[in-house]
Write a protein that holds these residues in place. Structure first.
Motif, PDB file in Angstrom:
ATOM      1  N   GLY A  27       0.906  -1.284   0.062  1.00  0.00           N
ATOM      2  CA  GLY A  27      -0.382   0.017   0.227  1.00  0.00           C
ATOM      3  C   GLY A  27       1.125   1.521   0.064  1.00  0.00           C
ATOM      4  N   ARG A  28      -0.011   2.511   0.247  1.00  0.00           N
ATOM      5  CA  ARG A  28       0.854   4.049   0.411  1.00  0.00           C
ATOM      6  C   ARG A  28       0.357   4.476   1.124  1.00  0.00           C
ATOM      7  N   ARG A  29       1.782   5.065   2.157  1.00  0.00           N
ATOM      8  CA  ARG A  29       1.516   5.974   3.194  1.00  0.00           C
ATOM      9  C   ARG A  29       1.817   7.399   2.912  1.00  0.00           C
ATOM     10  N   ASP A  72      -9.373   6.732   3.739  1.00  0.00           N
ATOM     11  CA  ASP A  72      -7.921   6.596   4.241  1.00  0.00           C
ATOM     12  C   ASP A  72      -7.451   6.620   5.499  1.00  0.00           C
ATOM     13  N   ILE A  73      -8.040   7.841   5.735  1.00  0.00           N
ATOM     14  CA  ILE A  73      -7.141   8.071   6.992  1.00  0.00           C
ATOM     15  C   ILE A  73      -7.158   7.607   7.866  1.00  0.00           C
ATOM     16  N   ALA A 125      -2.062   8.846   6.378  1.00  0.00           N
ATOM     17  CA  ALA A 125      -3.028   7.953   5.443  1.00  0.00           C
ATOM     18  C   ALA A 125      -2.314   6.739   4.893  1.00  0.00           C
ATOM     19  N   PHE A 126      -3.559   5.366   4.736  1.00  0.00           N
ATOM     20  CA  PHE A 126      -2.907   4.490   4.037  1.00  0.00           C
ATOM     21  C   PHE A 126      -3.978   3.624   2.840  1.00  0.00           C
ATOM     22  N   SER A 127      -3.909   3.684   1.649  1.00  0.00           N
ATOM     23  CA  SER A 127      -3.879   3.143   0.665  1.00  0.00           C
ATOM     24  C   SER A 127      -3.273   1.767   0.162  1.00  0.00           C
TER      25      SER A 127
END
Length: 129
Positions: A27-29, A72-73, A125-127
């Protein structure tokens, strides 16, 4: 997808947030620096609600720039200079987050980077997208 939860072994949250968020890769942080009540053109707004609202708009603009959603937060950290604003903060948080409840920390501080600043809001956030 992050798991937002309140373990039975921890106290129940005092308002609309969770005690824990678990994230797993891939994922993306995204970490948004503390946002303040200054508009993109540099105007510092007056008054708590005005500054907090602008800080939220700034933070959400950072999410939008990365195509990351409000849901995503995973964490918010808020620094306020006056203890009497917690109710207003919670109202604005709930409005801007549209009911989403991430982990949350609210701290009263002696001051911020400029003497006229009343609040600063940091978002993480993490997506998976």
């Amino acid at each position: 997808m992050p798991r937002f939860f309140n373990p039975d072994t921890m106290p129940k949250p005092a308002s609309n947030y969770v005690q824990a968020v678990e994230m797993a890769s891939p994922g993306r942080r995204l970490i948004i620096s503390g946002q303040i009540g200054v508009t993109p053109d540099g105007e510092m707004l007056a008054g708590y609600r005005e500054q907090a609202g602008q800080a939220w708009r700034n933070a959400l603009a950072g999410l939008a720039a990365c195509n990351i959603r409000i849901t995503d937060i995973v964490a918010i950290r808020v620094y306020d200079v006056a203890p009497g604003n917690v109710s207003a903060y919670r109202e604005l948080r709930d409005q801007f987050l549209e009911g989403h409840a991430p982990a949350s920390t609210y701290v009263i501080v002696a001051g911020l980077a400029h003497p006229d600043l009343l609040t600063e809001i940091e978002v993480e956030a993490f997506s998976e997208h």
